[in-house]
Design an enzyme around this catalytic site. Structure first.
Site, PDB file in Angstrom:
ATOM      1  CE1 TYR A 153      -4.077   1.969   0.480  1.00 30.13           C
ATOM      2  CE2 TYR A 153      -2.719   3.237   1.994  1.00 30.13           C
ATOM      3  CZ  TYR A 153      -3.869   3.100   1.236  1.00 30.13           C
ATOM      4  OH  TYR A 153      -4.811   4.100   1.236  1.00 30.13           O
ATOM      5  CE  LYS A 157      -3.775   5.088  -1.883  1.00 33.03           C
ATOM      6  NZ  LYS A 157      -4.805   5.692  -2.761  1.00 33.03           N
TER       7      LYS A 157
END
Length: 249
Positions: A153, A157
């Site tokens: 994640y 991002k």
């Protein structure tokens, strides 16, 4: 949004959570909204009933480049060229690094980084031909400060933040591209992850936030509205963090 009359916005993940607030705010401000969603048909039906005219939900897993191409053509053919492309959808599969599978990595990178690339690549030529517009990616504070058990994640991002900046360079001056980053916003996912119904967990969380409260999805939508407006016409390639002062970067 006086400058939004009759404009089209495409919002990924636009049927629940922060994305639903985006869709509601945009329709209220005069946009027509096409919301793309991956799986939750119940939320999509509820959103359509709640928002009413000016809102259409289309099911599409845009992490698949072939699906992204198909749905982009569907939107352009049946709804027109978007002025605003809001890349809000994301996926989270948390595990310790040594336990992550290839599929855990691929699913999160595909949803959070590749899907915004696919959609922007497909919509940008039409937006440029129509005179321009705005792209807003929705990032995460973990793009800047990592956390445990989220290497997929965090990496996705961080990549999205730099994708935003690269697109801002290459699509200027006609298309502005910015990254909107939520802090602790009151969504079902946040309440579950941080156990905010338990007073001790909530108190610990609020100790990190100078404003001493959790933000609302509507506060995120208000900043989105600003970024899409003429008042923000000199803002591009930036990260805007809506977090009550929790992360001062």
């Amino acid at each position: 949004m006086n400058d939004s009359a009759e404009r089209l916005a495409v919002v990924t993940g636009g049927t629940k959570g922060i994305g639903l607030s985006f869709s509601q705010r945009l329709v209220k401000g005069g946009y027509r909204v096409v919301a793309l969603y991956r799986a939750d048909e119940e939320s999509a039906r509820a959103a359509a009933e709640q928002i009413g005219d000016g809102f259409v939900a289309i099911r599409a897993d845009v992490s698949d480049p072939a699906v992204a191409a198909r749905v982009t053509r569907e939107v352009l053919d049946h709804h027109g060229t978007p002025w605003a492309l809001v890349l809000n959808a994301g996926r989270n599969i948390d595990r310790p690094f040594l336990d992550l599978t290839d599929d855990d990595w691929r699913q999160v990178l595909d949803a959070n980084l590749s899907a915004p690339f696919y959609l922007t690549r497909r919509f940008a030529p039409a937006m440029l031909a129509a005179g321009g517009g705005c792209v807003v990616t929705v990032g995460a504070t973990t793009a800047i400060r990592p956390r445990l058990n989220g290497v997929n994640y965090c990496a996705s991002k961080a990549g999205l933040l730099h994708l935003t900046k690269c697109l801002a360079l290459e699509l200027a001056p006609a298309i502005r591209v910015n990254c909107l980053i939520p802090g602790m916003i009151d969504t079902e996912e946040m309440r579950t992850r941080y156990r905010t119904a338990e007073p001790e967990h909530l108190a610990s969380l609020l100790d990190e936030i100078p404003q001493r409260r959790i933000g609302s999805p509507d506060e995120m939508a208000a900043v989105l509205e600003f970024l899409l407006s003429e008042e923000a016409r000199y803002i591009t390639g930036q990260k805007i963090i809506v977090d009550g002062g929790q992360f001062m970067w």
